[in-house]
Scaffold this motif. Structure first.
Motif, PDB file in Angstrom:
ATOM      1  N   PHE A 181     -52.713 -52.342  28.040  1.00  0.00           N
ATOM      2  CA  PHE A 181     -53.509 -53.511  28.364  1.00  0.00           C
ATOM      3  C   PHE A 181     -54.091 -54.150  27.123  1.00  0.00           C
ATOM      4  O   PHE A 181     -54.499 -55.287  27.128  1.00  0.00           O
ATOM      5  N   THR A 182     -54.179 -53.380  26.077  1.00  0.00           N
ATOM      6  CA  THR A 182     -54.950 -53.841  24.938  1.00  0.00           C
ATOM      7  C   THR A 182     -54.126 -54.615  23.937  1.00  0.00           C
ATOM      8  O   THR A 182     -54.584 -54.879  22.850  1.00  0.00           O
ATOM      9  N   PHE A 183     -52.931 -54.951  24.266  1.00  0.00           N
ATOM     10  CA  PHE A 183     -52.096 -55.767  23.410  1.00  0.00           C
ATOM     11  C   PHE A 183     -51.718 -55.034  22.124  1.00  0.00           C
ATOM     12  O   PHE A 183     -51.164 -55.566  21.210  1.00  0.00           O
ATOM     13  N   ILE A 184     -52.053 -53.776  22.076  1.00  0.00           N
ATOM     14  CA  ILE A 184     -51.677 -52.999  20.899  1.00  0.00           C
ATOM     15  C   ILE A 184     -50.776 -51.900  21.441  1.00  0.00           C
ATOM     16  O   ILE A 184     -51.025 -51.359  22.505  1.00  0.00           O
ATOM     17  N   TYR A 226     -53.928 -67.877  24.625  1.00  0.00           N
ATOM     18  CA  TYR A 226     -53.533 -66.498  24.912  1.00  0.00           C
ATOM     19  C   TYR A 226     -53.338 -66.404  26.413  1.00  0.00           C
ATOM     20  O   TYR A 226     -54.134 -66.934  27.194  1.00  0.00           O
ATOM     21  N   PHE A 254     -52.217 -63.716  29.646  1.00  0.00           N
ATOM     22  CA  PHE A 254     -51.916 -62.362  30.098  1.00  0.00           C
ATOM     23  C   PHE A 254     -51.295 -62.474  31.484  1.00  0.00           C
ATOM     24  O   PHE A 254     -51.850 -63.125  32.366  1.00  0.00           O
ATOM     25  N   LEU A 296     -46.530 -55.848  32.426  1.00  0.00           N
ATOM     26  CA  LEU A 296     -47.674 -56.441  31.734  1.00  0.00           C
ATOM     27  C   LEU A 296     -47.167 -57.239  30.555  1.00  0.00           C
ATOM     28  O   LEU A 296     -46.350 -56.754  29.782  1.00  0.00           O
ATOM     29  N   HIS A 299     -48.400 -59.789  27.311  1.00  0.00           N
ATOM     30  CA  HIS A 299     -49.420 -60.438  26.489  1.00  0.00           C
ATOM     31  C   HIS A 299     -48.716 -61.516  25.693  1.00  0.00           C
ATOM     32  O   HIS A 299     -47.775 -61.218  24.970  1.00  0.00           O
ATOM     33  N   PHE A 334     -45.798 -59.378  23.775  1.00  0.00           N
ATOM     34  CA  PHE A 334     -45.645 -57.935  23.876  1.00  0.00           C
ATOM     35  C   PHE A 334     -45.601 -57.609  25.367  1.00  0.00           C
ATOM     36  O   PHE A 334     -46.435 -58.083  26.124  1.00  0.00           O
TER      37      PHE A 334
END
Lengths: 603, 1054
Positions: free
Chosen positions: A12-15, B471, B473, B517, B519, B539
């Protein structure tokens, strides 16, 4: 799951930290090769091979390959034709159902042997596992080499895929087979020991297969040492029969009573069971023809529910024509009518066997004293449904009407002798049903083999049989021994062994003691009677329908000769090269690396 | 401006009651009036559409404010505005119009035009793009186009509508789908699942996983991405093309309620030519006479019952008794609307279809909601939830027609007392088979029910970080479950057994869920007026799961219990060992970057880069990179083109890139043991689990990749009255991941390897012509599409390996070919007498049997005489659609063609026990298709002689290959749009009624003309008979019959 949740949070943290675990595979619903490192895996490998054996012995395609197109069998009306019966056009696309399975099993066994050495189990357990694996590897290679000659020989577990393959000389394959059987015979227990219960391989079974393999190799090169060794081992098994818990039943017929399936005469079987999982059996499931289905009882059943017309008559061409109501419906006692093959009762009108038919006039010729014909075939069909006809019913020539009562009246009597007046009369006496003497037998009416019948199917008469398929019966030890002694020049010893089973065959429970003694005496043969053809005839009497006729004929170099002599369908087509079967075309087509995989000569 | 919102909310509620609708408008004036500020003046106007009809409910907003109103039933509005305010007038499906208020004028009328101009925005991967700027090959299809064929799924609607998109039917039962291929096949495989060469389906930006369950009425538009420039962005899933579906979402407008319904009937497309009583008897007689083993004998004579019925004149037509008229009905209710910060849409749908085989049916209900909400000026979030519940009941399975073919016409279907004659084959060897009429008489007892629920949810949140920088999501949550309940009672068509202990029940359950998911970062900027730059970075993580279980039991004590309580059954519950019990989990990690650049709207560049890692490959081989580049040139914008009036639009574009197939299944590289069971003896102590090695580990597997290049020209002539798109493409696939059949002597039957290369190229064209255009008179427009794809294998394992017959692969040939004997005809009596026949020494054949070519001329027919005798690749495919309108009437005709490919007709050959072909074909054991068979009196070369010994003996597979070319009238749709004043007074803004025929007639089909089939389109795929290996070819089999459908429908918009 918890790990997965953490992963999701990380993602979820884009990392990408932690996300990499998304790429790790953890199989849950399939079995991967590392299972072989465990005791259960090793045992499972052995059981898997036994299961594959039952996917062949007793099933339709394989049984056809082992028996069709021999002196014993010609086509039934529903044979489906096919080159296996006639050799006409036989090639690698229509033969070889067991080829792939045999090699899958051999590779599995190589895995079992590799990982089995490292097991931490008690030494006795480990020893038995490894001995079973060796026996089974020898068993499959023995089948392969008899069927195809030179075949690829693998004794190492294959861990990377290759599209190259080559054939190894049969002599090398035999060396391995004899080594495997010898080592298995040394380490297997005398009698079935858990978990290999029932009639799985034992010391006696391994010794018997060793003797048979030696005899077979002996024939290939006329090797006296092999003959002598095969003869010696056969005699040993007979001498030690008490140790192995083996013996002949007094009555030949008792060997085929379902209650005796696991009895003293049975040496080695492919098991079946009523269990839904371990026996792949579903009540009322019918026989879809898939693996593990024993359909043997029914291949030689003619279509009695349709063709038992009580007013059947002879037409102008001299053929039996079905007519009138049928007194039979399909039931468990008479079994499902497959009509694939039938006992070879073709009556030769010319040539060396003019006037003879194989089953009645050559093999089962002493039917009066030899109990084996009546113990092998159904000849009487008793009504299992009510049928009736009147004096005027079409094709009724009796001049009277009758009602055939279930359980009481004979609908069809298949006699093994000519009956004047047949089918509707015996002499001048009208017969309620019909009489079908040998002259009227044809591809849709003939005596059916009853040895393997499975009445326990009850109302689910279309289900596969769950009786075991008996691959080796103790009486064969005598026959193999006799053949080995004959080949090593000791006809006397051969006759002695043959007399044991011949005199046993004379016994009938319905005889008086004196009659049995007389019959036994009449069955005796002398050394001079023993020839290879005599032994082959004897094998028909003793082993008719027991899944090995083709191999017997090939081993004894009698295939072409005896088929030309007896089989009217295959005789015109069989050639010398047919002693080896065609390599499956897929094996040839799929060998795309390295040299081509050669087909057997002639195909 | 809360008051306006309240008013709009109120009006939604009130509009549900049509009678009060007018009152609502009255309120509107009252409320809006209160918003007037002192400096403003009152302006008014009328909003009309292209046909000069008033647009009811169009939104009139003052730009950059919340102030607005809507038009009334006459299309009129009144609003207070200041000089220099800009009025934005918009309506769903129309281009918005902006009018600036000037001093001295207070009337601002608007005429809205349909939203299909060239400048429309289309959906591309992970975003949208102005159509002018797209460099890839994209087909856009609107809801209107799809709806011209009323069908329960969009695959059926797409046939013949998009160039480069092939759809073949793989079933005809209720709810059946089709197989879709975009620009052909790339993968060498014996599988035909859409998972391999099929497209990736993406709904509103989230991968959907197949095309099932999408209600066509929820689709607002569809984009089909074909070339590398547009698909490489999906990396390892893009090679098969991508289908982007956009569902209906709300827009700023007053609430629009739509109701679409149709009701139709279906009938079998034709009657199968099965033998009647006389033909059946004659065929049996010939089979007896021509028995090749023992002439004049048969094991399958007429039974006594048949003989009696023949004398009595019985000639039962089982098709008439079994096939019935099916019907289908569809009801779709939709609501969309929104105000500036909130837009919503919702839908409720119901579809039901009954088959022409009794008790077959399919129904589906869907509920859908979308919501888009803006929070402040920087944040926007939205939700889309689509929920589908569907049910299929198919009690007799799809093989009923095949069974009917085998039934004797000499049996009475019913007993004298009216009950079903349970055993029509009584007295024969097949007596145990039970009449298919039990599917009707025992309808309540037989159960074969598959129920699925699917819930597809996606949520996005978007934040404007700085000018031009966003951005976003995206989260997708997808769950589906399908639950099967089956019960086969005894003494029925589905269960021949006669004792209750043999009744059987089945339960299976499949659950699938995935999480996706994404991003995304977007940056859009125009520099120095002419330089337009767009950047996207992504990502993404995807995790898929599936879990299945399947159990069955025998001996359900009573029919009414069915699957409700397994513990009551006499048998033990068994988990299916071969299918239905599984678990798999796969993961995919991806990074992507894209740059779009255009200069002066004339020169366009798109560059993408994606990197994918998949769990299904072994560590070390998991990652692969997918680059792509696309270029476009709007030639017609150049100065030198300005003077050429004929050409109104000319665009050239080209692309190159790499994409992949993620076609390795979970755990496939690990190797596998097959499990089995064995019982040593009969006691429980001897029961042992067994294993054999059937698949060898393949730890060095890597990615398969496809390089695609594409050049396209788009042209518009005569003010775009004639438009056309022409494209050529080439694709090369290498390192193909596939299961290779090993020489069986190497232990396992197969393994996975990266080997092989394939190539494909093709041409696609679409031409649309506005032939006649007259707003108040006759209009005629036509679309013509034509395309072909040529695919071939260019390499197998090594460059020297030219074929792999074991797998049916040949270098230089298409991916699926027929490799078999070449049928020359039938051996004739004259061939026997003149010695031609005896030159063939093996197999020895008889006159009347199939004659094949002895390719090597050695007198023996064996494997060496097989050759490539055809393939299943169409020479071309196309569609021709004509649309006519006159006043309120509209008519559309959709024609659809697939030419030059072979199909397999399995029932024209047979096996003795069933299996792949027709059971006992030409053996006289059962009835069959009425073919032109050989007899001494009918020396045909079409079909061999009947033979009671073994049916068709040698080479029977050659009888099944047939020309599958066809041109079909796919659909005729005639509609009338009502525009009565009275309707509008009742609040209905438009209403259309229509009649439609689907598959009304076949224009060209040699197969159907020959009488050997009723529909050339096929209904499945399967194994070839005999030595054939591929399973990808199309079969025309005796499965659930194809139907012709007539429909009456209604579209209403409030």
């Amino acid at each position: 799951m918890k790990k997965f949740q953490l992963t999701i949070i990380a993602c979820f943290t884009f990392i990408a930290f932690g996300c990499e675990s998304v790429l790790v595979e953890e199989p849950q619903s399939q079995i991967v090769p590392s299972l072989f490192n465990t005791s259960a895996g090793v045992l499972g490998g052995i059981a898997g091979v036994y299961n594959d054996i039952r996917s062949q012995w007793g099933t339709e395609g394989f049984s056809t390959e082992m028996q069709a197109g021999t002196d014993e069998y010609i086509q039934g009306s529903s044979s489906g034709g096919g080159p296996a019966h006639t050799y006409n056009g036989l090639n690698g696309t229509n033969f070889g159902s067991a080829w792939g399975i045999a090699f899958t099993d051999i590779n599995t066994l190589n895995g079992v042997l590799k990982f089995g050495e490292e097991l931490k189990d008690p030494e006795t357990v480990k020893k038995q596992y490894l001995a079973q694996a060796k026996f089974l590897r020898g068993f499959w290679y023995f089948y392969l080499v008899q069927t195809w000659g030179d075949v690829p020989l693998h004794t190492e577990f294959i861990t990377s895929a290759s599209q190259a393959a080559k054939r190894d000389p049969a002599s090398e394959v035999y060396k391995q087979i004899i080594k495997d059987f010898t080592e298995a015979a040394a380490d297997l227990p005398n009698t079935p020991t858990a978990p290999f219960l029932g009639k799985a391989a034992t010391k006696a079974v391994a010794k018997f297969f060793l003797a048979k393999a030696l005899l077979t190799r002996g024939w290939l090169t006329d090797n006296q040492a092999d003959y002598a060794e095969a003869a010696k081992i056969s005699s040993e098994i007979i001498a030690e029969k008490g140790t192995y818990g083996l013996d002949l039943w007094q009555d030949f017929g008792d060997a085929f009573v379902p209650a005796n399936d696991y009895g003293k005469e049975t040496m080695f079987v492919s098991d079946h069971s009523n269990d839904a999982k371990y026996g792949y059996y579903t009540v009322g499931g019918g026989a879809s023809g898939g693996a593990a289905l024993n359909l043997t009882p029914w291949f030689t059943n003619w279509n009695y529910p349709s063709l038992s017309g009580v007013n059947s008559y002879i037409n102008a061409a001299g053929l039996l024509v079905n007519s009138g109501p049928s007194g039979m419906v399909r039931d468990a006692f008479y079994g499902r009518p497959y009509s694939r093959i039938r006992p070879n009762s073709h009556k030769w009108t010319s040539g060396e066997n003019a006037g003879k038919n194989y089953i009645l006039d050559q093999a089962f010729v002493k039917r009066d004293i030899d109990s084996r014909f009546s113990n092998s075939f159904y000849t009487v069909y008793i009504a299992n449904t009510t049928s009736s006809y009147t004096a005027t019913t079409a094709n009724n020539s009796r001049g009277i009407g009758n009602t055939l009562r279930p359980g009481l009246d004979t609908v069809v009597w298949i006699t093994d002798f000519e009956v004047p007046g047949a089918p509707q009369f015996i002499g001048s006496q009208p017969f309620k049903g019909i009489v079908v003497p040998p002259s009227l037998w044809k591809n849709d009416i003939f005596p059916a083999l009853k040895k393997f019948m499975d009445p326990s199917r009850g109302s689910n008469f279309n289900d596969p049989s769950t009786r075991p398929v008996v691959l080796t019966r103790f009486s064969e030890v005598y026959l193999i021994g006799a053949e080995a002694y004959l080949q090593s020049g000791d006809k006397q010893k051969a006759a002695e062994l043959l007399n044991v089973i011949r005199q046993r065959a004379a016994f009938r429970k319905t005889n008086t003691a004196a009659q049995n003694t007389a019959a036994s005496e009449a069955m005796k043969i002398t050394a001079n009677d023993v020839t290879i053809d005599f032994i082959l005839d004897e094998r028909t009497r003793e082993l008719h329908g027991e899944w090995m006729r083709h191999d017997d004929l090939v081993r004894t170099k009698s295939l072409v000769r005896r088929i030309k002599a007896w089989n009217p369908e295959a005789g015109p087509f069989i050639k010398d090269f047919h002693v080896l079967r065609p390599i499956p075309q897929s094996q040839i087509d799929r060998t795309v690396e390295g040299p081509k995989f050669p087909q057997n000569t002639g195909y | 401006m809360p008051l306006l919102h309240e008013f709009l909310a109120l009006s939604y509620l009130m509009k549900l009651n049509l009678r009060t609708r007018k009152i609502a408008f009255s309120f509107a004036f009252v409320f809006v009036t209160t918003l007037v500020s002192a400096q403003s003046m009152k302006v008014q106007g009328t909003v009309l559409d292209e046909k000069n009809l008033p647009v009811i409910g169009a939104t009139v907003l003052i730009k950059n404010t919340d102030t607005g109103t809507i038009t009334d039933v006459d299309g009129k509005y009144t609003i207070n505005a200041k000089v220099n305010d800009v009025l934005v007038i918009s309506y769903v499906g129309y281009l918005a119009q902006e009018l600036t208020v000037v001093s001295g004028t207070d009337v601002y009328d608007a005429q809205l035009s349909n939203n299909f101009a060239l400048d429309e925005v289309i959906v591309v991967g992970y975003g949208t793009q102005n159509k002018r700027d797209v460099t890839g090959s994209v087909v856009s299809l609107s809801e209107t186009t799809l709806k011209e064929v009323p069908a329960p799924n969009m695959l059926n609607q797409l046939k013949g509508r998009a160039a480069g998109v092939s759809i073949v039917s793989n079933g005809t039962g209720p709810g059946a789908q089709g197989q879709i291929r975009i620009r052909g096949n790339r993968t060498l495989t014996t599988d035909n699942g859409d998972g391999l060469d099929g497209p990736l389906v993406v709904v509103d930006g989230i991968p959907y996983g197949g095309l099932n369950d999408i209600n066509p009425d929820d689709i607002a538009s569809m984009e089909i991405l074909k070339d590398a420039s547009s698909t490489a962005i999906f990396g390892s899933r893009g090679a098969g093309g991508v289908v982007l579906i956009t569902t209906k979402r709300g827009r700023v407008s007053k609430p629009v309620l739509t109701y679409d319904a149709y009701h139709g009937v279906t009938n079998i497309m034709g009657k199968y030519d099965f033998m009647n009583a006389a033909e059946y008897v004659t065929h049996k007689d010939w089979a007896t006479k021509l028995n090749s083993a023992t002439p004049n004998s048969t094991a399958y004579p007429l039974t006594p019952v048949e003989t009696a019925n023949l004398a009595a004149g019985v000639d039962t037509d089982w098709q008439d008794l079994m096939f019935r008229q099916g019907f289908n009905t569809s009801h779709q209710l939709g609501l969309q609307g929104g105000v500036e910060n909130t837009q919503y849409s919702m839908g409720l749908g119901y579809f039901k279809e009954t088959g022409i085989i009794p008790n077959q049916d399919f129904d589906r209900a869907t509920i859908r909601l979308t919501l888009d909400q803006r929070i402040g000026s920087r944040v926007k979030i939205g939700l889309n939830t689509i929920n589908t519940l569907s049910r299929t009941n198919n009690p007799g399975g799809n093989g009923v027609p095949g069974f009917l073919a085998g039934l004797t016409p000499l049996a009475k279907p019913y007993n004298d007392d009216g009950t079903v004659n349970l055993q029509p084959k009584i007295g024969s060897i097949d007596a145990a088979q039970i009449s298919p009429l039990t599917l009707i008489s025992r309808e309540d007892d037989i159960l074969n029910n598959n129920r699925s629920i699917r819930t597809f949810n996606s949520l996005y949140g978007e934040v404007k970080l700085a000018e031009g920088l966003r951005y976003r999501f995206n989260a997708g949550l997808n769950f589906s479950q399908s639950h099967f309940n089956g019960y086969n009672p005894i003494n029925t068509y589905v269960n021949n057994a006669t004792v209750q202990s043999s009744s059987s029940a089945d339960l299976s359950n499949v659950e699938y869920w995935d999480v996706n998911l994404q991003h995304l970062l977007y940056y859009d900027k125009v520099f120095a007026e002419k330089h337009k730059l767009g950047l996207t970075a992504l990502f993404e993580v995807t995790k898929n799961h599936s879990l299945g279980s399947n159990f069955n039991v025998k001996g359900v004590p009573a029919d009414y219990i069915k699957t409700a309580n397994f513990s009551l059954a006499s048998g033990a519950t068994i988990a299916n060992a071969t299918t239905g019990n599984f678990f798999s989990e796969t993961g995919l990690l991806s990074y992507m970057a894209r740059a779009n650049y255009s200069y002066a709207g004339k020169y366009m560049l798109t560059a993408t880069f994606r990197r994918d890692g998949s769990s299904t490959l072994s560590p070390g081989n998991q990652w692969f990179n997918y680059p792509a580049i696309g270029l476009g040139w709007n030639v017609s914008d150049e100065a030198f083109m300005k003077n050429i009036d004929v050409i109104s639009n000319l665009r050239v574009r080209g692309s190159w890139g790499l994409s992949g197939n993620r076609n390795v299944g979970a755990y496939a590289t690990l190797g596998a043991l097959s499990s089995s069971y064995y019982n040593f003896g009969t006691s429980i102590a001897g029961q042992v689990l067994g294993y054999t090695v059937t698949s060898i580990p393949a730890s060095d597997l890597g990615w398969q990749s496809t390089t695609k290049s594409d050049i396209g020209v788009e042209i518009g002539l005569f003010k775009n009255r004639v438009t056309g798109t022409f494209e050529i493409y080439r694709q090369k696939t290498k390192d193909i991941l596939l299961s290779v059949n090993l020489p069986q002597s190497n232990g396992a039957g197969s393994t996975l390897k990266n080997l092989g290369r394939t190539e494909g190229h093709g041409f696609e064209s679409t031409i649309s012509v506005d032939i006649l255009r007259n707003d108040n008179g006759f209009n005629w427009s036509a679309d013509l599409i034509y395309f072909f794809n040529r695919e071939k294998i260019t390499q197998l394992t090594t460059p020297t390996e030219l074929d792999n017959k074991g797998n049916g692969w040949f270098v230089g040939q298409p991916l699926t070919v027929i490799y078999d004997y070449n049928m020359l005809g039938i051996w004739q009596t004259s061939d026997a007498s003149d010695g031609t026949l005896s030159k063939q020494t093996s197999p020895v054949q008889l006159p009347g049997q199939i004659r094949v070519e002895d390719v090597d001329g050695n007198g023996k027919i064996d494997a060496a005489d097989r050759k490539i005798i055809g393939n299943f690749q169409p020479k071309w495919e196309g569609g021709f659609t004509n649309n006519f309108s006159y006043k309120g009437f509209d008519l559309s005709l959709v024609t659809y063609a697939r030419m030059g490919q072979k199909v397999v007709v399995p029932y024209l050959s047979g096996t003795s026990g069933g299996g792949t072909g027709f059971s006992f074909f030409n053996q006289g054991r059962s009835n069959q298709y009425n073919v032109d068979y050989w007899t001494p009196e009918n020396p045909t070369n079409a079909f061999p002689r009947p033979d009671a010994n073994a049916g068709v003996k040698d080479f029977q597979s050659v009888l099944t290959y047939r020309d599958g070319s066809f041109i079909k009238m796919r659909s005729i749709n005639l509609g009338y749009t009502l525009s009565l004043e009275s309707l509008r007074k009742a609040g209905i803004s438009s209403a259309r009624i229509y009649v439609n025929a689907v598959n009304p007639f076949i224009i060209y089909s040699p197969l159907v003309k020959s009488g050997l089939a009723i529909d050339p389109e096929g209904n499945g795929t399967g194994n070839l008979i005999g030595d054939g290996v591929p399973t990808r070819q199309l079969n025309v089999n005796l499965n659930t019959p194809p139907v012709r459908q007539f429909t009456v429908g209604l579209n209403i918009k409030f």
